[in-house]
Write a protein that holds these residues in place. Structure first.
Motif, PDB file in Angstrom:
ATOM      1  N   VAL A  22       1.000  -1.221  -0.278  1.00  0.00           N
ATOM      2  CA  VAL A  22      -0.065   0.174  -0.223  1.00  0.00           C
ATOM      3  C   VAL A  22       0.978   1.235  -0.047  1.00  0.00           C
ATOM      4  CG1 VAL A  22      -0.415  -0.128   2.533  1.00  0.00           C
ATOM      5  CG2 VAL A  22      -1.929   1.168   1.161  1.00  0.00           C
ATOM      6  N   GLU A  23       0.415   2.291  -0.659  1.00  0.00           N
ATOM      7  CA  GLU A  23       1.086   3.633  -0.948  1.00  0.00           C
ATOM      8  C   GLU A  23       1.030   4.716   0.121  1.00  0.00           C
ATOM      9  OE1 GLU A  23       3.681   4.371  -2.869  1.00  0.00           O
ATOM     10  OE2 GLU A  23       4.003   2.384  -3.802  1.00  0.00           O
ATOM     11  N   GLY A  24      -0.353   4.503   1.059  1.00  0.00           N
ATOM     12  CA  GLY A  24      -0.707   5.380   1.753  1.00  0.00           C
ATOM     13  C   GLY A  24      -2.118   5.464   2.393  1.00  0.00           C
ATOM     14  N   PHE A  25      -2.531   6.291   3.264  1.00  0.00           N
ATOM     15  CA  PHE A  25      -3.652   6.271   3.947  1.00  0.00           C
ATOM     16  C   PHE A  25      -4.520   7.663   3.942  1.00  0.00           C
ATOM     17  CE2 PHE A  25      -0.516   3.208   5.828  1.00  0.00           C
ATOM     18  CZ  PHE A  25      -1.505   2.090   5.561  1.00  0.00           C
ATOM     19  N   TYR A  26      -5.568   7.440   3.761  1.00  0.00           N
ATOM     20  CA  TYR A  26      -6.388   8.737   3.758  1.00  0.00           C
ATOM     21  C   TYR A  26      -7.764   8.427   4.429  1.00  0.00           C
ATOM     22  CZ  TYR A  26      -9.411   7.559   0.082  1.00  0.00           C
ATOM     23  OH  TYR A  26     -10.390   7.001  -0.861  1.00  0.00           O
ATOM     24  N   LEU A  27      -8.763   9.520   4.776  1.00  0.00           N
ATOM     25  CA  LEU A  27     -10.054   9.218   5.282  1.00  0.00           C
ATOM     26  C   LEU A  27     -10.831  10.719   4.943  1.00  0.00           C
ATOM     27  CD1 LEU A  27     -10.095  11.323   7.977  1.00  0.00           C
ATOM     28  CD2 LEU A  27      -8.952   9.562   9.298  1.00  0.00           C
ATOM     29  N   ARG A  28     -12.161  10.607   5.105  1.00  0.00           N
ATOM     30  CA  ARG A  28     -13.050  11.721   4.674  1.00  0.00           C
ATOM     31  C   ARG A  28     -13.700  11.658   5.924  1.00  0.00           C
ATOM     32  NH1 ARG A  28     -15.593   9.787  -0.733  1.00  0.00           N
ATOM     33  NH2 ARG A  28     -15.285   8.065   0.322  1.00  0.00           N
ATOM     34  N   VAL A  29     -13.869  13.005   6.631  1.00  0.00           N
ATOM     35  CA  VAL A  29     -14.952  12.986   7.488  1.00  0.00           C
ATOM     36  C   VAL A  29     -15.763  14.278   7.250  1.00  0.00           C
ATOM     37  CG1 VAL A  29     -12.830  14.515   8.764  1.00  0.00           C
ATOM     38  CG2 VAL A  29     -14.641  13.417  10.179  1.00  0.00           C
ATOM     39  N   MET A  30     -16.830  14.307   7.868  1.00  0.00           N
ATOM     40  CA  MET A  30     -17.783  15.616   7.753  1.00  0.00           C
ATOM     41  C   MET A  30     -17.103  16.671   8.369  1.00  0.00           C
ATOM     42  SD  MET A  30     -20.606  14.605   5.985  1.00  0.00           S
ATOM     43  CE  MET A  30     -21.844  13.643   5.767  1.00  0.00           C
ATOM     44  N   ALA A  31     -17.371  17.798   7.753  1.00  0.00           N
ATOM     45  CA  ALA A  31     -16.736  18.994   8.328  1.00  0.00           C
ATOM     46  C   ALA A  31     -17.294  19.406   9.641  1.00  0.00           C
ATOM     47  CB  ALA A  31     -16.774  20.068   7.372  1.00  0.00           C
ATOM     48  N   ASP A  32     -18.659  19.018  10.104  1.00  0.00           N
ATOM     49  CA  ASP A  32     -19.356  19.444  11.091  1.00  0.00           C
ATOM     50  C   ASP A  32     -18.837  18.695  12.428  1.00  0.00           C
ATOM     51  OD1 ASP A  32     -20.839  17.453  10.277  1.00  0.00           O
ATOM     52  OD2 ASP A  32     -22.677  18.580  10.462  1.00  0.00           O
ATOM     53  N   ASN A  33     -17.794  17.811  12.243  1.00  0.00           N
ATOM     54  CA  ASN A  33     -17.575  16.683  13.102  1.00  0.00           C
ATOM     55  C   ASN A  33     -15.860  17.339  13.642  1.00  0.00           C
ATOM     56  OD1 ASN A  33     -16.886  14.911  14.995  1.00  0.00           O
ATOM     57  ND2 ASN A  33     -17.497  13.038  13.370  1.00  0.00           N
ATOM     58  N   LYS A  51      -6.149  14.555  14.022  1.00  0.00           N
ATOM     59  CA  LYS A  51      -5.171  15.312  13.665  1.00  0.00           C
ATOM     60  C   LYS A  51      -4.003  14.972  14.675  1.00  0.00           C
ATOM     61  CE  LYS A  51      -6.865  19.603  11.951  1.00  0.00           C
ATOM     62  NZ  LYS A  51      -7.193  21.040  11.983  1.00  0.00           N
ATOM     63  N   LYS A  52      -4.590  14.632  16.098  1.00  0.00           N
ATOM     64  CA  LYS A  52      -3.470  14.051  16.975  1.00  0.00           C
ATOM     65  C   LYS A  52      -2.992  12.745  16.648  1.00  0.00           C
ATOM     66  CE  LYS A  52      -6.410  16.005  20.647  1.00  0.00           C
ATOM     67  NZ  LYS A  52      -7.097  15.807  21.832  1.00  0.00           N
ATOM     68  N   ASN A  53      -3.620  11.986  15.609  1.00  0.00           N
ATOM     69  CA  ASN A  53      -2.987  10.777  15.305  1.00  0.00           C
ATOM     70  C   ASN A  53      -2.186  10.722  13.907  1.00  0.00           C
ATOM     71  OD1 ASN A  53      -3.568   8.599  17.172  1.00  0.00           O
ATOM     72  ND2 ASN A  53      -5.554   9.783  17.147  1.00  0.00           N
ATOM     73  N   GLY A  54      -2.019  11.888  13.645  1.00  0.00           N
ATOM     74  CA  GLY A  54      -0.857  12.067  12.394  1.00  0.00           C
ATOM     75  C   GLY A  54      -1.547  12.216  11.249  1.00  0.00           C
ATOM     76  N   PHE A  55      -2.728  12.760  11.236  1.00  0.00           N
ATOM     77  CA  PHE A  55      -3.593  13.107   9.855  1.00  0.00           C
ATOM     78  C   PHE A  55      -3.666  14.757   9.501  1.00  0.00           C
ATOM     79  CE2 PHE A  55      -4.883   8.854  10.419  1.00  0.00           C
ATOM     80  CZ  PHE A  55      -5.325   8.241   9.242  1.00  0.00           C
ATOM     81  N   GLU A  56      -3.328  14.857   8.293  1.00  0.00           N
ATOM     82  CA  GLU A  56      -3.415  16.460   8.070  1.00  0.00           C
ATOM     83  C   GLU A  56      -4.351  16.557   6.784  1.00  0.00           C
ATOM     84  OE1 GLU A  56       0.554  17.630   6.598  1.00  0.00           O
ATOM     85  OE2 GLU A  56       1.335  16.947   8.564  1.00  0.00           O
ATOM     86  N   VAL A  57      -5.259  17.893   6.950  1.00  0.00           N
ATOM     87  CA  VAL A  57      -6.046  18.218   6.099  1.00  0.00           C
ATOM     88  C   VAL A  57      -5.527  18.401   4.544  1.00  0.00           C
ATOM     89  CG1 VAL A  57      -7.874  19.722   5.523  1.00  0.00           C
ATOM     90  CG2 VAL A  57      -7.757  19.044   7.798  1.00  0.00           C
ATOM     91  N   ARG A  61     -11.207  15.976   3.522  1.00  0.00           N
ATOM     92  CA  ARG A  61     -10.144  14.778   3.400  1.00  0.00           C
ATOM     93  C   ARG A  61      -8.840  15.084   3.897  1.00  0.00           C
ATOM     94  NH1 ARG A  61      -8.920  10.948  -1.715  1.00  0.00           N
ATOM     95  NH2 ARG A  61      -6.833  10.860  -1.629  1.00  0.00           N
ATOM     96  N   MET A  62      -8.479  14.019   4.684  1.00  0.00           N
ATOM     97  CA  MET A  62      -7.231  13.892   5.523  1.00  0.00           C
ATOM     98  C   MET A  62      -6.114  12.782   5.140  1.00  0.00           C
ATOM     99  SD  MET A  62      -8.838  14.923   9.494  1.00  0.00           S
ATOM    100  CE  MET A  62      -7.539  15.682  10.180  1.00  0.00           C
ATOM    101  N   ALA A  63      -4.784  13.082   5.026  1.00  0.00           N
ATOM    102  CA  ALA A  63      -4.036  12.055   4.500  1.00  0.00           C
ATOM    103  C   ALA A  63      -3.308  11.789   5.736  1.00  0.00           C
ATOM    104  CB  ALA A  63      -3.175  12.798   3.300  1.00  0.00           C
ATOM    105  N   PHE A  64      -2.668  10.756   6.000  1.00  0.00           N
ATOM    106  CA  PHE A  64      -1.769  10.394   7.061  1.00  0.00           C
ATOM    107  C   PHE A  64      -0.413  10.738   6.507  1.00  0.00           C
ATOM    108  CE2 PHE A  64       0.804   7.070   9.241  1.00  0.00           C
ATOM    109  CZ  PHE A  64       0.467   7.445  10.504  1.00  0.00           C
ATOM    110  N   LYS A  65       0.280  11.850   7.395  1.00  0.00           N
ATOM    111  CA  LYS A  65       1.501  12.258   7.466  1.00  0.00           C
ATOM    112  C   LYS A  65       2.327  11.833   8.806  1.00  0.00           C
ATOM    113  CE  LYS A  65       0.602  14.472   3.577  1.00  0.00           C
ATOM    114  NZ  LYS A  65       0.875  14.183   2.184  1.00  0.00           N
ATOM    115  N   PRO A  66       2.811  10.896   8.933  1.00  0.00           N
ATOM    116  CA  PRO A  66       3.194  10.231  10.144  1.00  0.00           C
ATOM    117  C   PRO A  66       4.703  11.190  10.481  1.00  0.00           C
ATOM    118  CG  PRO A  66       4.101   8.765   8.341  1.00  0.00           C
ATOM    119  CD  PRO A  66       2.882   9.593   7.735  1.00  0.00           C
ATOM    120  N   SER A  67       4.621  11.353  11.913  1.00  0.00           N
ATOM    121  CA  SER A  67       5.877  12.110  12.344  1.00  0.00           C
ATOM    122  C   SER A  67       7.278  11.412  12.037  1.00  0.00           C
ATOM    123  CB  SER A  67       5.914  12.485  13.530  1.00  0.00           C
ATOM    124  OG  SER A  67       6.903  12.821  14.317  1.00  0.00           O
ATOM    125  N   THR A  68       8.337  12.187  11.703  1.00  0.00           N
ATOM    126  CA  THR A  68       9.507  11.415  11.402  1.00  0.00           C
ATOM    127  C   THR A  68      10.845  11.688  12.591  1.00  0.00           C
ATOM    128  OG1 THR A  68      10.489  13.246  10.096  1.00  0.00           O
ATOM    129  CG2 THR A  68       9.393  11.324   8.915  1.00  0.00           C
TER     130      THR A  68
END
Length: 592
Positions: A157-168, A176-182, A214-221
């Motif tokens: 797999v090349e990466g991870f993303y998710l979609r979440v309702m803006a009113d949540n 965001k606390k778990n490494g995802f960025e908008v 839409r948020m993509a996983f950008k892990p800390s290095t």
């Protein structure tokens, strides 16, 4: 996107998800579970759950309690949930759901993947719902990270993303606390049919009533480099664990060879040969091959001067003399011209090694062998799946041998495989493998033999690995591509890139350091170790060892590669960030 890599990726998604879903009872489900440190498990939703009415009630209640977070909103019933589980979860090849369970097995919620068949080779995190509050605080943070690590180490797999309702905002902050960025806001249009509400992506110019974020996983290095990045390490999935458990529990008496037989059959099919014989090691397989070819005292066998000692040791164990040929500078494999210069009336065979998963130029070797009527044995120890001119390594010679030692791409702890296309040679090798036993007379030995057998339990592990080998190869090839990206144009180093006509599996990504560089290979390795980057030297020219029956001067190319080349961290589960860290350290050290 590489079409072959994409095809292998989609197949891997389907097969891995199907295997997890195929559990028919709770024991089979827990054997496939992903552990969550000391806090719980991710239990795959599977066939065993189809008639679990208590679970279906929970799913229904959680869906209704959290209906506002879904893009489709309706009042779920137990019937609709049961139908969804059967037809829209278990039957969908690229969708997978896991139950989040605590250490006592209490189900606290669920989390999964959806829409994984896509050209970007991305997994969408899906259906993240906590149904039970107040228990095991932090378990969903552990779960989402463990889930992505499992996927990253199992499938290319090349990466991870998710979609979440803006009113949540609660969910957005959690991600965001778990490494995802908008990365994108997607306008949505609301559509309503009675009590059924759904949101779809707005067309250009169309007004919207809601947004997906839409948020993509950008892990800390920041922690990369705090512990040693190793040169090797396998990928073990639930499939290997389940097969091994079954072999340990049931693989006796009438089932003693269930996995051995299947492993041998499927291995032969994969390589493209008639026969495969599982052994305790690649070295043992090579020795059996030479014994079956009647190689013995007084004979000479030409081997490359650049290889692991096992190649030549197998010759020595038969009483024959290993003769060391030079290697090509572009492939680090045996040089046909050097081979031809070493042939004498005593030469019986040529052993070609596919170094570090790069195929030898077998067309040249076969031409020499044909010209002088010599046998050919391929030492394909690290080269499962490698190809020369479209043909898989292991299918060229009279025999070939593979290794499943723990550092290889495909592992069984220790172990090997002997393969051949020749009916008579297979029968001869089989008798040697069986201690010279006469197959038609009970406990009667009438020929030389050895005891180099693999166990059924090891074969179970090997079968699981073999069924995933194409995705593992893609993961290895991707690691090499990251090194190419990270070390491109760095003066003084040359990577072991595949040559025209070759498909390397890059078991080890390696570099050759220019002799003119102000730092030696060993100094570079030492400084990398100080920065927690493991490496290992390429084998020295093995003709220099004092163990051989006939002394021989070391070959020049083998000497050069043996003193200037090194293996880089190449474990199949490495992340791109780890490889880029290693590249950055190499560049900084070489700058001085």
């Amino acid at each position: 996107m590489n079409k072959n890599a994409l095809s292998i990726y989609k197949k891997a998604v389907t097969e891995n998800f199907n295997f997890l879903k195929d559990a028919k009872n709770i024991q089979e489900a827990y054997l496939r579970a992903i552990p969550l440190a000391d806090i719980g498990f991710l239990l795959p939703v599977c066939k065993a759950h189809k008639n679990d009415l208590e679970l279906i009630r929970k799913f229904t209640a959680w869906r209704n309690e959290n209906v506002q977070v879904y893009p489709t909103q309706f009042i779920a019933t137990e019937e609709s949930t049961s139908s969804w589980l059967d037809k829209r979860l278990l039957a969908v090849e690229d969708r997978m759901l896991f139950l989040v369970a605590d250490m006592q097995g209490k189900i606290l919620g669920h989390i999964g993947f959806n829409g994984c068949h896509n050209e970007g080779m991305l997994f969408e995190i899906d259906n993240v719902v906590r149904g039970v509050e107040g228990k095991e605080k932090g378990i969903f943070s552990v779960a989402i990270k463990a889930l992505m690590e499992w996927a990253r180490k199992t499938i290319n797999v090349e990466g991870f993303y998710l979609r979440v309702m803006a009113d949540n905002p609660h969910a957005i902050n959690f991600y965001k606390k778990n490494g995802f960025e908008v990365e994108q806001h997607i306008p949505l249009v609301k559509e309503q049919n009675g009590d059924f509400v759904s949101y779809r992506e707005a067309m250009p110019g169309e007004g919207s009533q809601q947004e997906f974020v839409r948020m993509a996983f950008k892990p800390s290095t920041q922690h990369i480099g705090e512990k040693l990045i190793l040169t090797a390490g396998p990928s073990i999935s639930a499939k290997e664990a389940v097969y091994s458990f079954d072999a340990a529990l049931n693989g006796w008496n009438n089932n003693w060879s269930k996995y051995l037989t299947t492993f041998e059959k499927k291995f032969a099919e994969y390589v493209g040969v008639k026969y495969a014989l599982a052994t305790s090691s690649c070295t043992g397989a090579l020795q059996i091959a030479l014994m079956a070819l009647d190689v013995g005292p007084g004979d000479e066998v030409i081997v490359p001067d650049q290889t692991w000692v096992a190649t030549a040791n197998a010759v020595r164990y038969t009483g024959a003399i290993p003769v060391f040929a030079d290697i090509e500078l572009d492939t680090w494999n045996i040089d046909a011209n050097s081979v031809e210069s070493l042939i004498t009336p005593k030469t019986k065979a040529i052993m070609a090694v596919h170094m570090y998963g790069h195929p030898a130029r077998m067309s040249n070797i076969l031409a020499i062998a044909k010209k002088y009527n010599l046998k050919v044995v391929e030492d394909a120890a690290p080269a499962i799946g490698a190809e020369w001119q479209g043909q898989r390594c292991g299918s060229f010679g009279d025999f070939a041998a593979f290794s499943f030692q723990g550092a290889k791409l495909m592992v069984t702890g220790e172990g090997g495989m002997l393969v051949t296309n020749d009916d008579a040679l297979y029968q001869k090798a089989l008798k040697i493998w069986d201690q010279g036993r006469n197959p038609s007379r009970t406990f009667w030995i009438d020929a030389d033999g050895v005891k180099f057998k693999m166990s059924n339990i090891q074969a179970a592990l090997g079968l699981g690995q073999l069924e995933r080998v194409d995705e593992l190869i893609e993961m290895k090839r991707r690691i090499f591509s990251w090194y190419q990206e990270g070390l491109e144009s760095v003066p003084g180093i040359t990577l072991n890139k595949e040559v025209e006509g070759a498909k390397s599996i890059y078991w080890m990504s390696s570099l050759l350091l220019d002799k003119a560089m102000p730092i030696s290979r060993d100094q570079l390795m030492q400084q990398l170790k100080a920065r927690n980057v493991d490496s290992r030297p390429v084998f020295p020219a093995i003709s220099q060892y004092p163990i051989w029956p006939r002394a021989q001067e070391a070959q020049p190319n083998a000497l050069h590669v043996g003193s200037q080349a090194m293996n880089l961290p190449s474990g199949v589960c490495l992340s791109k960030d780890e490889v880029m860290y290693a590249c950055q350290q190499i560049k900084e050290i070489l700058k001085g």
